[in-house]
Design a protein around this motif. Sequence first.
Motif, mmCIF file in Angstrom:
data_model
loop_
_atom_site.group_PDB
_atom_site.id
_atom_site.type_symbol
_atom_site.label_atom_id
_atom_site.label_comp_id
_atom_site.label_asym_id
_atom_site.label_seq_id
_atom_site.Cartn_x
_atom_site.Cartn_y
_atom_site.Cartn_z
ATOM 1 N N HIS A 58 -94.728 -104.804 -3.846
ATOM 2 C CA HIS A 58 -96.160 -104.623 -4.026
ATOM 3 C C HIS A 58 -96.455 -103.112 -3.872
ATOM 4 C CE1 HIS A 58 -96.564 -108.901 -4.160
ATOM 5 N NE2 HIS A 58 -97.958 -108.925 -4.154
ATOM 6 N N ARG A 59 -97.472 -102.422 -4.720
ATOM 7 C CA ARG A 59 -97.861 -101.371 -4.333
ATOM 8 C C ARG A 59 -99.321 -101.247 -4.420
ATOM 9 N NH1 ARG A 59 -93.666 -97.305 -6.891
ATOM 10 N NH2 ARG A 59 -91.967 -98.901 -6.492
ATOM 11 N N GLY A 60 -100.289 -100.403 -3.756
ATOM 12 C CA GLY A 60 -101.457 -100.504 -3.764
ATOM 13 C C GLY A 60 -102.032 -101.415 -2.831
ATOM 14 N N VAL A 61 -101.330 -102.086 -2.165
ATOM 15 C CA VAL A 61 -101.843 -103.046 -1.109
ATOM 16 C C VAL A 61 -102.251 -102.571 0.311
ATOM 17 C CG1 VAL A 61 -101.170 -105.087 0.280
ATOM 18 C CG2 VAL A 61 -100.862 -105.244 -2.293
ATOM 19 N N HIS A 62 -103.208 -102.909 0.642
ATOM 20 C CA HIS A 62 -103.672 -102.394 2.088
ATOM 21 C C HIS A 62 -102.658 -102.870 3.239
ATOM 22 C CE1 HIS A 62 -106.708 -101.321 5.571
ATOM 23 N NE2 HIS A 62 -105.850 -102.462 5.840
ATOM 24 N N PRO A 63 -101.827 -102.137 3.705
ATOM 25 C CA PRO A 63 -100.900 -102.555 4.789
ATOM 26 C C PRO A 63 -101.829 -103.005 6.356
ATOM 27 C CG PRO A 63 -100.818 -100.214 4.645
ATOM 28 C CD PRO A 63 -101.715 -100.712 3.759
ATOM 29 N N SER A 64 -101.920 -104.153 6.452
ATOM 30 C CA SER A 64 -102.489 -104.765 7.520
ATOM 31 C C SER A 64 -101.812 -104.178 8.844
ATOM 32 C CB SER A 64 -103.062 -106.018 7.490
ATOM 33 O OG SER A 64 -103.681 -106.299 6.445
ATOM 34 N N ARG A 65 -102.583 -103.842 9.943
ATOM 35 C CA ARG A 65 -102.085 -103.457 11.169
ATOM 36 C C ARG A 65 -101.074 -104.659 11.883
ATOM 37 N NH1 ARG A 65 -106.976 -100.469 14.355
ATOM 38 N NH2 ARG A 65 -107.324 -99.088 12.832
ATOM 39 N N ARG A 66 -100.152 -104.265 12.273
ATOM 40 C CA ARG A 66 -99.034 -105.255 13.029
ATOM 41 C C ARG A 66 -98.551 -104.785 14.194
ATOM 42 N NH1 ARG A 66 -96.027 -108.630 8.356
ATOM 43 N NH2 ARG A 66 -97.494 -108.079 6.442
ATOM 44 N N HIS A 67 -99.458 -104.629 15.123
ATOM 45 C CA HIS A 67 -99.437 -103.908 16.402
ATOM 46 C C HIS A 67 -98.913 -105.205 17.331
ATOM 47 C CE1 HIS A 67 -102.687 -100.797 15.740
ATOM 48 N NE2 HIS A 67 -101.546 -100.526 14.892
ATOM 49 N N TYR A 68 -98.747 -106.371 16.820
ATOM 50 C CA TYR A 68 -98.043 -107.379 17.564
ATOM 51 C C TYR A 68 -96.228 -107.103 17.702
ATOM 52 C CZ TYR A 68 -97.493 -109.439 13.154
ATOM 53 O OH TYR A 68 -97.237 -109.677 11.685
ATOM 54 N N ILE A 69 -95.862 -106.146 16.992
ATOM 55 C CA ILE A 69 -94.343 -106.085 16.891
ATOM 56 C C ILE A 69 -93.835 -105.143 18.091
ATOM 57 C CG2 ILE A 69 -92.536 -105.226 15.251
ATOM 58 C CD1 ILE A 69 -93.978 -106.056 13.043
ATOM 59 N N ASP A 70 -93.100 -105.552 18.935
ATOM 60 C CA ASP A 70 -92.531 -104.771 20.030
ATOM 61 C C ASP A 70 -92.026 -103.588 19.683
ATOM 62 O OD1 ASP A 70 -91.918 -107.726 20.742
ATOM 63 O OD2 ASP A 70 -92.429 -106.703 22.327
ATOM 64 N N ILE A 71 -92.210 -102.479 20.164
ATOM 65 C CA ILE A 71 -91.547 -101.112 19.956
ATOM 66 C C ILE A 71 -90.319 -101.117 19.992
ATOM 67 C CG2 ILE A 71 -91.379 -98.693 20.869
ATOM 68 C CD1 ILE A 71 -94.123 -99.065 22.032
ATOM 69 N N ARG A 72 -89.459 -101.995 20.675
ATOM 70 C CA ARG A 72 -88.175 -101.982 20.877
ATOM 71 C C ARG A 72 -87.482 -102.812 19.460
ATOM 72 N NH1 ARG A 72 -86.225 -107.287 24.508
ATOM 73 N NH2 ARG A 72 -87.852 -108.589 23.429
ATOM 74 N N VAL A 73 -88.263 -103.523 18.957
ATOM 75 C CA VAL A 73 -87.852 -104.234 17.664
ATOM 76 C C VAL A 73 -88.086 -103.111 16.467
ATOM 77 C CG1 VAL A 73 -88.477 -106.164 15.917
ATOM 78 C CG2 VAL A 73 -88.495 -106.588 18.603
ATOM 79 N N CYS A 74 -89.110 -102.393 16.493
ATOM 80 C CA CYS A 74 -89.320 -101.593 15.577
ATOM 81 C C CYS A 74 -88.013 -100.357 15.541
ATOM 82 C CB CYS A 74 -90.698 -100.657 15.879
ATOM 83 S SG CYS A 74 -92.006 -101.792 15.323
ATOM 84 N N GLU A 75 -87.911 -99.966 16.929
ATOM 85 C CA GLU A 75 -86.798 -99.123 17.099
ATOM 86 C C GLU A 75 -85.479 -99.870 16.298
ATOM 87 O OE1 GLU A 75 -87.876 -96.459 20.650
ATOM 88 O OE2 GLU A 75 -86.482 -97.989 21.086
ATOM 89 N N MET A 76 -84.987 -100.937 17.047
ATOM 90 C CA MET A 76 -83.887 -101.512 16.159
ATOM 91 C C MET A 76 -83.951 -101.534 14.729
ATOM 92 S SD MET A 76 -82.042 -105.062 16.972
ATOM 93 C CE MET A 76 -80.405 -105.268 16.243
ATOM 94 N N LEU A 77 -85.044 -101.898 14.020
ATOM 95 C CA LEU A 77 -85.306 -102.066 12.610
ATOM 96 C C LEU A 77 -85.001 -100.936 11.927
ATOM 97 C CD1 LEU A 77 -88.377 -104.355 12.245
ATOM 98 C CD2 LEU A 77 -85.995 -104.893 11.372
ATOM 99 N N ASN A 78 -85.403 -99.608 12.565
ATOM 100 C CA ASN A 78 -85.408 -98.540 11.955
ATOM 101 C C ASN A 78 -83.812 -97.859 12.064
ATOM 102 O OD1 ASN A 78 -87.956 -98.030 11.148
ATOM 103 N ND2 ASN A 78 -88.242 -97.036 13.023
ATOM 104 N N ARG A 79 -82.948 -98.340 12.888
ATOM 105 C CA ARG A 79 -81.577 -97.914 13.189
ATOM 106 C C ARG A 79 -80.622 -99.004 12.599
ATOM 107 N NH1 ARG A 79 -82.742 -95.854 19.257
ATOM 108 N NH2 ARG A 79 -84.509 -94.615 18.900
ATOM 109 N N VAL A 80 -80.996 -99.866 11.780
ATOM 110 C CA VAL A 80 -80.047 -100.756 11.170
ATOM 111 C C VAL A 80 -79.456 -100.004 9.923
ATOM 112 C CG1 VAL A 80 -79.716 -102.872 9.855
ATOM 113 C CG2 VAL A 80 -80.850 -103.025 12.084
ATOM 114 N N ILE A 81 -78.192 -99.906 9.778
ATOM 115 C CA ILE A 81 -77.785 -99.050 8.554
ATOM 116 C C ILE A 81 -77.312 -100.390 7.637
ATOM 117 C CG2 ILE A 81 -75.989 -97.664 7.745
ATOM 118 C CD1 ILE A 81 -75.657 -96.432 10.304
#
Lengths: 81, 187, 305
Positions: A58-81
């Motif tokens: 989807h393009r042009g969709v308002h991305p709602s805040r997802r602050h319930y996701i842990d920082i360590r999960v975000c870090e792992m997601l960004n580092r999966v190759i």
Amino acid sequence: MIEIRVDENACNGCGLCVKDCPMQVYEMRDTVPVPVRVASCMGCLSCHEICPAQALEHRGVHPSRRHYIDIRVCEMLNRVI
Amino acid sequence: MAEGTVPQAKEAGSAPTVYRSEDVPLQCIPPPDELEDTLHGLMKLNGLIIRSLEEIAGRGANAVTYRAGRKYGHEVAKYFRKIEDVEEALKELSYILHGQYTIEIWKPADKDRYIIEENGSTFIYLVFHDCIVRQTLRRNGQPQGGPLCLTLFGYVVGAIEEITGRKAKLEIVHTGPNACLKKLILQ
Amino acid sequence: MKIAIEELAGCSGCTIAVLDLHEALLDILEKAEIVYAPVIMDVKEPPEGIDIAFVTGAVRNRENEERLTLIRKRAKTLVAFGTCACYGGISGLSMLDSPEHLIQHVFRGVSTTRPDAPIPKDVPKFLYRAFAVGDLARMDYYITGCPPKEMYLSKILPALIAGEVPALSRKSVCSECDRTMGSVDGWKLRRRHEGVPDREHCLLGQGYLCLGAVTFGRCGASCPHSNVPCHGCNGPSLDILREPCRDIYNMMIRRIADLTGHTEAEIEKEMYDVAHTFYPFTIGSLIMEDKGISKIRDLVRERSL
């Protein structure tokens, strides 16, 4: 303006997006969903949640805040190759 | 996980802080992992409370949360001037809570006005983008559309009542991971 | 450039997967020297100044924990390599039993042992649970797979050695599968040994528990391609990893329910041995266990006590 793209290589024609969309945005045409009522899309992204192949974009969709996701999960997601 | 215990910190004499009551807080922007601990802790707490409330009070839980939301709506709307037009009132309302709750007045493609009349009822579609309630429920793995979502029902109804003087109802049409669709039914 | 492949509680399949590059390995060896890889080399300790270290296997005993800390210190970039390292994998399945019972079984309880066989005392002690390496040390990258497949390693490893991260598709196994959805009428759960799957249509729709929808891709959907339902060996798909309200079990049940029109309760009744059918590769990962809706903690408690 919302724009919806379907990755036809990834899609397996299960039709779950057609069933789950509350505004009937999609229609199955020849085993591939086609967004026929894009202007009725309100960006709930239920189709993203149910699609087993992540075939929707989807393009042009308002991305709602997802602050319930842990920082360590975000870090792992960004580092999966 | 705690960095160290209180007795350890005292022993180490590592706290460089002199506590003068006029100087607290010492940091304007707390580190993200501390904020996360507090935020996620609050979400968990809220989720547990609402779940226990539902288990004990059943459908009474809805009445409790609706009332809580209505109080909030009335409070917020006290500082508003009186506005007759519902659409305009909604626009001002969505401005106040923007970020915590981002509300969009929405119309489907085939309609040309926001206020829709269908099957004898008059309503406006509202899309809730950012929503603290959705964040809380998704953190805890609880289903959307339950009593916690009804706080928003109470909030919008209470605020609209206070600003425009009109009575209203809110109905949840669809809950989703990124946005929820609700109908504000005007009476 | 110095690279290393450390082996913790694993089967060493991931190190062999690197060898599986065959001739492509020679191109890698032109640019990088493997300085430490216990499975394939005699060097006993990781030297200082490693550029990229791959750690395979989960952390299950004290020695694994110490080796992980050591390799983290000695390597600039540490990559969790293989599903055991990323999510606990097969090594994590050991959590479904108590350490005492495991030791009794392995040394005294199998057909090739005597009931009074000695149990070694001078071995590193079990930790109370298994850990994915990312739960104990900071990882720079994660490469999943049981083992990581050669057709993707041939793109990933040269890129990493050149200091880049390749941009590959991050979708689930379903996106790589060439099947289309067939009829789901009369859906009933079929175990793997029941019937022969129809090669053309979606295995989930045919009643098999194919975890392709909830599994990270990077395998070319080889198992569905060979008419075998996916077992989830690449770990959870990224959308499941990300959301605390999504988990392998609940998303599978939900998708089957939405697909077939049955209720979730009806579908859950047909499920069996949830630990081995849904979570075989993710027990041991704190991220997957900490989800409130995850069944892992209950299953571990139920089985290991």
